[in-house]
Design a protein around this motif. Structure first.
Motif, PDB file in Angstrom:
ATOM      1  N   ASN A  53       0.876  -1.447   0.005  1.00 37.36           N
ATOM      2  CA  ASN A  53       0.008   0.006   0.084  1.00 37.36           C
ATOM      3  C   ASN A  53       1.037   1.204  -0.106  1.00 37.36           C
ATOM      4  OD1 ASN A  53      -1.899   2.145   1.140  1.00 37.36           O
ATOM      5  ND2 ASN A  53      -3.122   0.599   1.094  1.00 37.36           N
ATOM      6  N   PRO A  54       0.686   2.254  -1.169  1.00 38.59           N
ATOM      7  CA  PRO A  54       1.640   3.229  -1.005  1.00 38.59           C
ATOM      8  C   PRO A  54       1.332   4.367  -0.080  1.00 38.59           C
ATOM      9  CG  PRO A  54       0.145   3.180  -3.113  1.00 38.59           C
ATOM     10  CD  PRO A  54       0.028   2.088  -2.163  1.00 38.59           C
ATOM     11  N   HIS A  55      -0.032   4.317   0.462  1.00 36.21           N
ATOM     12  CA  HIS A  55      -0.610   5.460   1.294  1.00 36.21           C
ATOM     13  C   HIS A  55      -0.016   5.144   2.734  1.00 36.21           C
ATOM     14  CE1 HIS A  55      -2.399   6.777  -2.098  1.00 36.21           C
ATOM     15  NE2 HIS A  55      -3.070   5.957  -2.160  1.00 36.21           N
ATOM     16  N   THR A  56      -0.337   3.863   3.060  1.00 37.78           N
ATOM     17  CA  THR A  56       0.011   3.558   4.419  1.00 37.78           C
ATOM     18  C   THR A  56       1.276   2.970   4.717  1.00 37.78           C
ATOM     19  OG1 THR A  56      -0.998   1.330   4.105  1.00 37.78           O
ATOM     20  CG2 THR A  56      -2.492   3.064   4.862  1.00 37.78           C
ATOM     21  N   HIS A  57       2.105   2.700   3.551  1.00 37.64           N
ATOM     22  CA  HIS A  57       3.138   1.889   3.532  1.00 37.64           C
ATOM     23  C   HIS A  57       3.431   0.566   4.551  1.00 37.64           C
ATOM     24  CE1 HIS A  57       4.630   5.766   2.044  1.00 37.64           C
ATOM     25  NE2 HIS A  57       4.232   6.447   2.998  1.00 37.64           N
ATOM     26  N   GLN A  58       2.174  -0.127   4.008  1.00 41.06           N
ATOM     27  CA  GLN A  58       2.003  -1.559   4.793  1.00 41.06           C
ATOM     28  C   GLN A  58       2.156  -2.550   3.600  1.00 41.06           C
ATOM     29  OE1 GLN A  58      -1.617  -1.395   7.121  1.00 41.06           O
ATOM     30  NE2 GLN A  58      -0.185  -1.765   8.816  1.00 41.06           N
ATOM     31  N   LEU A  59       2.793  -3.680   4.011  1.00 43.10           N
ATOM     32  CA  LEU A  59       2.576  -4.977   3.013  1.00 43.10           C
ATOM     33  C   LEU A  59       1.144  -5.798   3.612  1.00 43.10           C
ATOM     34  CD1 LEU A  59       3.981  -6.907   1.012  1.00 43.10           C
ATOM     35  CD2 LEU A  59       5.014  -8.073   2.919  1.00 43.10           C
ATOM     36  N   VAL A  60       0.263  -6.052   2.791  1.00 39.96           N
ATOM     37  CA  VAL A  60      -0.911  -6.352   3.077  1.00 39.96           C
ATOM     38  C   VAL A  60      -1.348  -7.710   1.984  1.00 39.96           C
ATOM     39  CG1 VAL A  60      -3.528  -5.929   3.265  1.00 39.96           C
ATOM     40  CG2 VAL A  60      -1.903  -4.126   3.459  1.00 39.96           C
ATOM     41  N   LEU A  61      -1.588  -8.825   2.911  1.00 39.11           N
ATOM     42  CA  LEU A  61      -2.073 -10.034   2.220  1.00 39.11           C
ATOM     43  C   LEU A  61      -3.483 -10.071   2.352  1.00 39.11           C
ATOM     44  CD1 LEU A  61       0.677 -12.458   3.644  1.00 39.11           C
ATOM     45  CD2 LEU A  61       0.599 -11.331   1.428  1.00 39.11           C
ATOM     46  N   TRP A  62      -4.114  -9.964   1.314  1.00 40.70           N
ATOM     47  CA  TRP A  62      -5.911  -9.981   1.385  1.00 40.70           C
ATOM     48  C   TRP A  62      -6.166 -11.345   1.082  1.00 40.70           C
ATOM     49  CZ3 TRP A  62      -8.811  -6.033   2.051  1.00 40.70           C
ATOM     50  CH2 TRP A  62      -8.469  -4.570   2.186  1.00 40.70           C
ATOM     51  N   CYS A  63      -6.897 -12.036   2.060  1.00 40.28           N
ATOM     52  CA  CYS A  63      -7.234 -13.337   2.168  1.00 40.28           C
ATOM     53  C   CYS A  63      -8.790 -13.487   2.234  1.00 40.28           C
ATOM     54  CB  CYS A  63      -6.831 -13.976   3.261  1.00 40.28           C
ATOM     55  SG  CYS A  63      -4.980 -13.941   3.598  1.00 40.28           S
ATOM     56  N   LEU A  64      -9.285 -14.814   2.263  1.00 43.58           N
ATOM     57  CA  LEU A  64     -10.693 -15.196   2.182  1.00 43.58           C
ATOM     58  C   LEU A  64     -11.260 -15.185   3.479  1.00 43.58           C
ATOM     59  CD1 LEU A  64     -11.040 -17.832  -0.627  1.00 43.58           C
ATOM     60  CD2 LEU A  64     -11.485 -15.177  -0.811  1.00 43.58           C
ATOM     61  N   GLY A  65     -10.610 -15.387   4.626  1.00 42.98           N
ATOM     62  CA  GLY A  65     -11.040 -15.587   5.989  1.00 42.98           C
ATOM     63  C   GLY A  65      -9.878 -15.722   6.980  1.00 42.98           C
ATOM     64  N   GLU A  66     -10.384 -15.776   8.290  1.00 43.82           N
ATOM     65  CA  GLU A  66      -9.183 -16.028   9.195  1.00 43.82           C
ATOM     66  C   GLU A  66      -8.407 -17.237   9.142  1.00 43.82           C
ATOM     67  OE1 GLU A  66     -11.071 -13.744  13.022  1.00 43.82           O
ATOM     68  OE2 GLU A  66     -12.114 -15.320  12.311  1.00 43.82           O
ATOM     69  N   ALA A  67      -9.265 -18.571   8.691  1.00 43.30           N
ATOM     70  CA  ALA A  67      -8.464 -19.818   8.402  1.00 43.30           C
ATOM     71  C   ALA A  67      -7.640 -19.787   7.304  1.00 43.30           C
ATOM     72  CB  ALA A  67      -9.466 -20.930   8.377  1.00 43.30           C
ATOM     73  N   HIS A  68      -7.981 -19.039   6.408  1.00 39.76           N
ATOM     74  CA  HIS A  68      -7.035 -18.923   5.125  1.00 39.76           C
ATOM     75  C   HIS A  68      -5.718 -17.882   5.483  1.00 39.76           C
ATOM     76  CE1 HIS A  68      -6.665 -17.048   0.711  1.00 39.76           C
ATOM     77  NE2 HIS A  68      -5.750 -18.031   0.934  1.00 39.76           N
TER      78      HIS A  68
END
Length: 731
Positions: free
Chosen positions: A478-493
């Motif tokens: 994310n260029p605005h928050t400078h975070q590395l984000v993994l987008w998943c389908l749910g908590e188990a994922h």
């Protein structure tokens, strides 16, 4: 050569098929805990592919062989178990039943030609399974139902068969009927009478499993009396689907229709996807060789489910999108295969599970790999030639060598370093591309940081491998928050992703709170004076500037205007002031978030002939902007998303109430097909960080949603103040 043969290899013998008609591809579908994996092992045991313990010759388990699955006691990935029955190779595809791994389910549906819906007699049918049934129905995929957990004290096969008819046969109740009725043994101490045999409605024969071996016999008069009504309903359902229009008149006229005719019509109707028989199955008892109902199930799969050759011609294009003729399931046709699953093996590297739709795939051959450009999910676009490694057939955690894989069959391909899930393999001199299958959008964010320097060095490569394996995982820097984000389908994922990073790739990451991209703006006009004057011996620093800040409409960004007159700020330093205020705007002036939608006007200033400099005026510009913010009313802007929620009608009320509790504004709703409603709303993104999990709870697993960014708008003052306080505390 027969329809199938065995090919010797160091890890065992692999089943091979010499023509598409000797292959059946069936995917098992059902909610978590319905017994799909147990059924796969029961089928493998009955087919003689495994020993009594459900293990292959070297002792590893047939299904759920991944270490993560062992630890979690549930399936988290698609697995393939080939078995042979009556000279037919059956590729049994076991899918996870948990919603977080629906990407694996969709891959299984893509690779299969028919679906076997597994429902528990004890637990019933969940909403997510109903949705998958509707999807299969929409594309005409042949389906059958098998009822499991007959051994449970509260199980009732007759009741569950009726439920299947009501739910799966809503459009045509006569098309979802049982093929067999259960025969019960003596009741145990708990009063539950176990199912020990099946009574065939068409054949009027008893299949007795009570001895541990399947034994056929004639029914007792009392047993025969049990089937009269059910048999009549089954026959009428079959005849209704028959292509012989005279059959119904003959049956209603009292003619006893030949059983072979009925069986042939039944199998044709199942293969067409217009008739969906209900069967039952149970794992083998201690000491038994065959599980109850497994022989009947294997016979239905080989006799009633379609061959790959019966699949409609496949639409393909050239990689550039130009039209190409559709291909059929012909081993001698042009090569068209698809990667339905990608995994990494610590010894052989990347392994691709491939379904061949046309042509014949050979080991050590050069193929063209066409990607689909999923750049928005962290996938690199690619269109390259690669050399395949060895071909093999998976069985448990081992790979059995294959000499080839013909159209209609599945195989694992080693060393395709660029191929990813969903990619098309074709001949290098005739590259083709298949339309990718639909994958759910991952909407649950997981922000992570490398645990240490060693992890940081390996993280990029490990994440690249993960997204190549899993198209339901999206990687975002994310260029605005400078975070590395993994987008998943749910908590188990999320849990499985973190565990794979740690155990498979040796990378430790730490989850951190996910940030949304807040922004700041001025609520009213303000002025500021930046004075940067320092004299400490030698060359000093001198810069003074005065600015005015005005709010602008949303989306305007940061506008800089020069209105200096009389040369009070020399022309060469005006860009320095602009650079300074823009740098400060990017850092934020109230709570540390970027400043947007303002016009900053440079009105006046002072310079020194010796001590003024570029750096001094940059600093003065930043100070002026901070002073203006300190005197002004500042607004904190939060991103607002447009939410499109699709749920069954009965959950519309709870969904709307839930959205209202999240500061959401419902802007409309409309029907989206029979029994389903689309709810459209606008809602702050900060309120839906966990909506992927919470909607599942509200809708009992039947809802889905899409989100798109709409705009930034002012946050309520009390929430904005709370965030400012957190920023000041550094939390």
């Amino acid at each position: 050569m027969g329809a199938t043969s065995h090919q010797a290899g160091a890890a065992g013998r692999a089943l091979t098929a010499d023509r598409p008609t000797s292959v059946r591809n069936v995917v098992l579908v059902g909610h978590s805990g319905a017994g799909k994996t147990t059924l796969v092992e029961a089928l493998a045991l009955t087919a003689g592919a495994v020993n009594r313990a459900g293990r292959v010759e070297d002792g590893s388990t047939v299904s759920d062989h991944d270490e993560i699955e062992h630890r979690r006691h549930r399936s988290v990935q698609l697995s393939l178990v080939p078995v042979e029955w009556g000279g037919i190779k059956i590729n049994v595809l076991d899918t996870p039943g948990y919603a977080d791994f629906v990407g694996e389910l969709r891959a299984g549906l893509r690779a299969a030609d028919a679906a076997l819906f597994v429902v528990s007699a004890a637990d019933g049918i969940d909403g997510a399974t109903r949705m998958v049934w509707d999807e299969c129905e929409a594309v005409g995929m042949p389906r059958a139902i098998v009822v499991t957990h007959l051994e449970a004290a509260r199980s009732d096969y007759a009741q569950m068969a009726g439920v299947c008819g009501e739910i799966f046969g809503a459009e045509d109740p006569d098309a979802v009927v049982p093929l067999y009725l259960p025969l019960h043994g003596p009741a145990g101490a708990d009063g539950h009478a176990p199912v020990t045999g099946l009574l065939g409605l068409l054949s009027r024969r008893v299949h007795d499993y009570g001895s541990g071996e399947r034994v056929e016999r004639d029914p007792e008069p009392a047993e025969l009396a049990l089937i009269a009504d059910a048999r009549s309903r089954l026959i009428e359902g079959i005849i209704a689907e028959s292509e012989d229009e005279s059959l119904m008149d003959r049956y209603l006229g009292g003619e006893d229709i030949d059983v072979k005719t009925l069986v042939d019509d039944l199998e044709r109707a199942v293969a067409r996807g217009t008739f969906h028989p209900v069967l039952m199955a149970a794992p083998a008892a201690e000491g038994a060789r065959q599980g109850l109902g497994t022989v009947e199930l294997l016979e239905l799969i080989t006799g009633g489910f379609p061959t790959p050759a019966e699949r409609a011609p496949l639409a393909v294009t050239a990689p550039d999108g130009s039209a190409r003729p559709a291909v059929t399931c012909d081993p001698d046709g042009p090569l068209v295969a698809e990667v339905v699953k990608t995994s990494s093996d610590p010894y052989v590297g990347r392994v691709s599970l491939v379904r061949v739709f046309s042509g014949t795939l050979l080991p050590e051959a050069t193929v063209h790999v066409s990607g689909h450009g999923l750049a928005d999910r962290g996938h690199e676009d690619h269109d390259v030639d690669e050399r395949t490694g060895a071909l093999s057939s998976p069985f448990g955690k081992h790979q059995r060598p294959l000499g080839r894989c013909i159209a209609g069959d599945l195989a694992c391909v080693a060393k395709l370093t660029r191929a990813e899930t969903g990619d098309t393999l074709s001949a290098k001199d005739r590259p083709l591309l298949m339309e990718p299958w639909s994958m759910p959008e991952p909407l649950l964010p997981l922000a992570v940081e490398a645990h240490g320097k060693a992890d940081e060095d390996k993280l990029s490569q490990a994440l690249a491998r993960l997204v190549a394996e899993d198209p339901t995982l999206r990687l975002e820097q994310n260029p605005h928050t400078h975070q590395l984000v993994l987008w998943c389908l749910g908590e188990a994922h999320q849990d499985v992703v973190l565990e794979r990073l740690r155990t498979r790739y040796g990378v430790q990451v730490d989850p951190v709170p996910h940030k949304v991209s807040l922004r700041e703006t001025f609520g009213a006009e303000a002025t500021g004076r930046g004075r940067h004057v320092k004299q400490s011996g030698g060359h000093g620093q001198f810069a003074i500037c005065e600015i005015r800040v005005e709010p602008l409409p949303a989306g305007s960004g940061v506008e800089f205007v020069d209105k200096v007159v009389g040369g009070s700020v020399p022309r060469q330093f005006i860009p320095s002031v602009e650079k300074g205020v823009r740098a400060q705007a990017a850092r934020g002036v109230a709570a540390g978030y970027p400043l947007v939608d303002v016009r900053i006007t440079l009105l006046d200033g002072k310079a020194h002939s010796v001590d003024s400099s570029d750096a001094a005026f940059q600093t003065a510009g930043a100070l002026a902007l901070r002073e203006a913010a300190a005197e002004a009313t500042m607004h904190l802007l939060e991103p607002v998303a447009e939410l499109d929620v699709l749920v069954p009608d009965e959950y519309v009320g709870p969904v709307m109430s839930d959205l209202a509790g999240r500061r959401g504004r419902v802007v409309g709703s409309d029907q989206a097909g029979p029994g389903r409603t689309r709810v459209r709303a606008e809602i702050p993104e900060i309120e839906i960080g966990r909506y992927a999990v919470e909607l599942r709870s509200v809708s009992h697993g039947t809802g889905g949603f899409r989100r798109t960014y709409a705009r930034h708008e002012p946050m309520p003052p009390q929430l904005a103040e709370k965030i400012r306080e957190q920023a000041e505390k550094g939390t």
